[in-house]
Design an enzyme around this catalytic site. Structure first.
Site, mmCIF file in Angstrom:
data_model
loop_
_atom_site.group_PDB
_atom_site.id
_atom_site.type_symbol
_atom_site.label_atom_id
_atom_site.label_comp_id
_atom_site.label_asym_id
_atom_site.label_seq_id
_atom_site.Cartn_x
_atom_site.Cartn_y
_atom_site.Cartn_z
ATOM 1 N N ARG A 171 49.801 8.322 43.721
ATOM 2 C CA ARG A 171 50.752 8.532 42.601
ATOM 3 C C ARG A 171 50.557 7.553 41.457
ATOM 4 N NH1 ARG A 171 54.538 8.620 46.679
ATOM 5 N NH2 ARG A 171 54.734 10.671 47.643
ATOM 6 N N LYS A 212 45.785 11.020 26.881
ATOM 7 C CA LYS A 212 45.482 12.361 27.388
ATOM 8 C C LYS A 212 44.364 12.246 28.412
ATOM 9 C CE LYS A 212 46.644 15.573 23.677
ATOM 10 N NZ LYS A 212 46.090 16.650 22.826
ATOM 11 N N GLU A 268 34.992 13.187 14.751
ATOM 12 C CA GLU A 268 36.414 12.834 14.890
ATOM 13 C C GLU A 268 36.839 11.840 13.800
ATOM 14 O OE1 GLU A 268 38.414 14.410 16.892
ATOM 15 O OE2 GLU A 268 37.112 15.280 18.423
ATOM 16 N N LYS A 305 45.026 7.388 14.697
ATOM 17 C CA LYS A 305 45.371 8.056 15.951
ATOM 18 C C LYS A 305 46.576 7.381 16.609
ATOM 19 C CE LYS A 305 44.136 10.335 20.019
ATOM 20 N NZ LYS A 305 43.184 10.928 20.932
ATOM 21 N N GLU A 311 52.962 15.183 22.463
ATOM 22 C CA GLU A 311 52.521 16.317 21.662
ATOM 23 C C GLU A 311 53.565 17.423 21.562
ATOM 24 O OE1 GLU A 311 48.198 17.152 21.682
ATOM 25 O OE2 GLU A 311 48.787 19.234 21.975
ATOM 26 N N ARG A 322 51.835 15.334 16.765
ATOM 27 C CA ARG A 322 50.558 14.990 17.405
ATOM 28 C C ARG A 322 49.576 16.144 17.368
ATOM 29 N NH1 ARG A 322 49.193 11.697 23.040
ATOM 30 N NH2 ARG A 322 46.955 12.021 22.868
ATOM 31 N N ASN A 371 44.679 17.887 16.642
ATOM 32 C CA ASN A 371 43.926 18.998 17.199
ATOM 33 C C ASN A 371 43.313 19.869 16.130
ATOM 34 O OD1 ASN A 371 43.527 20.762 19.771
ATOM 35 N ND2 ASN A 371 44.752 18.974 20.341
ATOM 36 N N HIS A 414 40.072 21.910 16.465
ATOM 37 C CA HIS A 414 39.807 21.979 17.898
ATOM 38 C C HIS A 414 40.171 23.326 18.526
ATOM 39 C CE1 HIS A 414 39.143 17.732 17.414
ATOM 40 N NE2 HIS A 414 38.818 17.592 18.677
ATOM 41 N N HIS A 472 37.112 24.060 20.338
ATOM 42 C CA HIS A 472 37.088 24.110 21.805
ATOM 43 C C HIS A 472 36.595 25.455 22.319
ATOM 44 C CE1 HIS A 472 40.044 20.694 23.098
ATOM 45 N NE2 HIS A 472 38.791 20.294 23.090
ATOM 46 N N HIS A 481 30.486 17.785 21.772
ATOM 47 C CA HIS A 481 31.863 18.028 21.344
ATOM 48 C C HIS A 481 32.012 17.978 19.821
ATOM 49 C CE1 HIS A 481 36.228 18.068 21.456
ATOM 50 N NE2 HIS A 481 36.267 16.940 20.781
#
Lengths: 342, 342
Positions: B104, B126, B168, B205, B215, B219, B223, B226, B230, B246
């Site tokens: 955990r 993330k 980025e 950022k 998010e 936030r 993206n 993306h 993506h 990427h």
């Protein structure tokens, strides 16, 4: 986190109408699919997605998670979807883990249907699965949006399962409420008012969890009986046909850990005997062979409360009172298990 | 979360001496094992555990996690252990996910060694892995104890990898800092001062992430580029040999999503051309066939910003300014991809 003890026919519609979920998924096992889902089906959106898994602790692993994540993906669940975990601890722990890791987390609620899950697993945000035979080895802390407890579900349980859950009720009395213990221990376990016991246990657990959500300190007392209890449970689970229920293992843990406390003069001989007599009368004795003690002790090395190579216990310091972070040696554990075997 | 931009030879010892970890595990891939671990090995406790995995996005899956969790278990890592993720985004995202779910959650720090990871993946908590070919489909939000950025690691990168990370940097300028964009776009990308660009990107950022860690709103502007980016990346990854980096995919996403913004009169034709000319000059054009557009659009259905069946974009509303939660139709996406193909 809101915990509600109420008929599901009122608590679930109230919860659902307060939110606007894009989709609702319900996780059930063979048992709750048959006995519990019919009781809530009419309360759900007509297009709900059902995920049915096999029953039992042996399903609580990554393979089953992969199946669950796969269904979530195939139904294009987005981040605004809700997962309802309808079942015992396995369903709640694993469903909560899958929800918390799908797209970095979607909402989920716990609808615990066993006594064990109602008084323990569903409250407090511990989620997870077994890994390589180690209990709850992978998981996260994440609170559900709500825990909806309907004591009427207890009536769907077998006596054996109900007795298993009852061990956590006893544990809560033992670590925090000596008066309740003195009420409970004088009557046959089946003669208790379970609705009231559920409320009592949930109140204790919630108070402890709120004080220490991530188990940095005091929350560890909830683990009393679980260090040796988990080790015995894991050992027997891996033996196939000798598998026992969680509460049965916790009863072994409570007896052996009470013995260790007595050896250290933390509790009196009378207190140890009180605990032992009641638990043997309620749970009987689990067969463990002297030759298996070494393997059981080795499993305590994986306990999450440990620090470095040291195995750390929560130990009673009186009935109704519990300490934590107490290093215990292998010799002490061995003596306690030998005492249990008798 | 503390983000430090400093030589690793000072930041890592300072961090380690401020804590008392029971064990230290370092996750590396073939690249960072060869080029980066030698630079920090002498700073680590002598008994540190190394986990070496293969390089590349195709490793970012449950099978690799199982290997990592297995090593952690075999070395009896307890909850007081530390995991150091030494590498690019794959190492950081996957290592952080494994650390956050082991017992955990144990502490972890990110030591990003690629430009991409330094300006993006390492900051913001993330974490995750790909599932069934879907990028970052499983994961959690969890902040590392520290992010230790040493711009000197950038020198270990190939030009292609450095250019990928640079996308980025461009994104951060485009959504939040038009002045920086007007500096950067006038010089060859390789002539930039990368140490200063890293600090600039991390500051943007961090500010956005602090405002909205999970998010829920703002936030999502991070993206930008993306959604289609993506989808293109995932589509080509699943085609085997057509895999692109990427940042190369994000460049496609920035051009196509700028086109959509222009079509909606959110940015002018001059602004679109400015973006397009610069990105084509820096990244070239990725080959996509007209017949593949449908499959690419279908993949946007899995984007995490979506609500219900609706695909939601972040779109520029001027250079230096970005909106979010904007539903975009399949027809608009198709037109944008056709525009890109030319």
């Amino acid at each position: 986190m809101s915990v509600q003890i109420a008929p599901i026919s009122t608590s679930l519609p109230t919860f659902l109408s307060s939110k606007n979920y894009s989709k609702v998924l319900v996780l059930v096992d063979e048992q709750t699919n048959k006995y519990c889902l019919p009781k809530i089906q009419s309360l759900l959106p007509s297009q709900f997605v059902k995920v049915l898994i096999k029953s039992g602790e042996s399903q609580k692993n990554l393979d089953t998670c992969i199946k669950i994540w796969d269904v979530m993906t195939r139904h294009n669940l987005d981040r605004h979807a809700l997962m309802i975990n309808l079942g015992g601890g396995v369903i709640g722990d694993m469903g909560g883990f899958c929800a918390s890791t799908y797209k970095r987390g979607i909402d989920f609620i716990q609808v615990p249907t066993t006594l064990l899950a109602q008084v323990d697993a569903s409250v407090g945000g511990k989620l997870g699965i077994d890994f390589q035979g180690l209990k709850n080895h992978l998981g996260v802390f994440q609170l559900p949006k709500a825990v909806l407890i309907d004591p009427a579900f207890i009536d769907t349980l077998s006596e054996k399962e109900k007795r298993s859950g009852f061990a956590e009720v006893i544990k809560h009395c033992m670590i925090r409420d000596v008066e309740k213990w003195n009420e409970v221990r004088l009557i046959d376990w089946q003669d208790n008012n379970f609705s009231s016991l559920v409320a009592h246990s949930v109140a204790i657990k919630q108070a402890v969890v709120e004080e220490d959500p991530k188990e940095a300190g005091i929350r560890k007392i909830l683990n009393w009986g679980h260090t040796l209890g988990h080790a015995v449970e894991t050992f027997l689970l891996n033996q196939g046909k000798r598998k026992i229920l969680h509460g049965e293992a916790v009863a072994v843990g409570m007896i052996t850990e009470a013995f260790i406390a007595h050896q250290r003069d933390l509790i009196s001989l009378e207190e140890l005997e009180e605990i032992e007599v009641y638990l043997f009368a309620t749970y009987g004795k689990v067969h463990i062979d002297e030759s298996e003690i070494g393997e059981i002790i080795a499993l305590t090395l994986q306990d999450k409360k440990n620090l470095g190579g040291e195995v750390r216990f929560s130990l009673l310091t009186g009935i109704g009172d519990c300490g934590y972070d107490i290093p215990v040696s292998k010799a002490e554990m061995k003596k306690a298990l030998q005492y249990y075997i008798g």
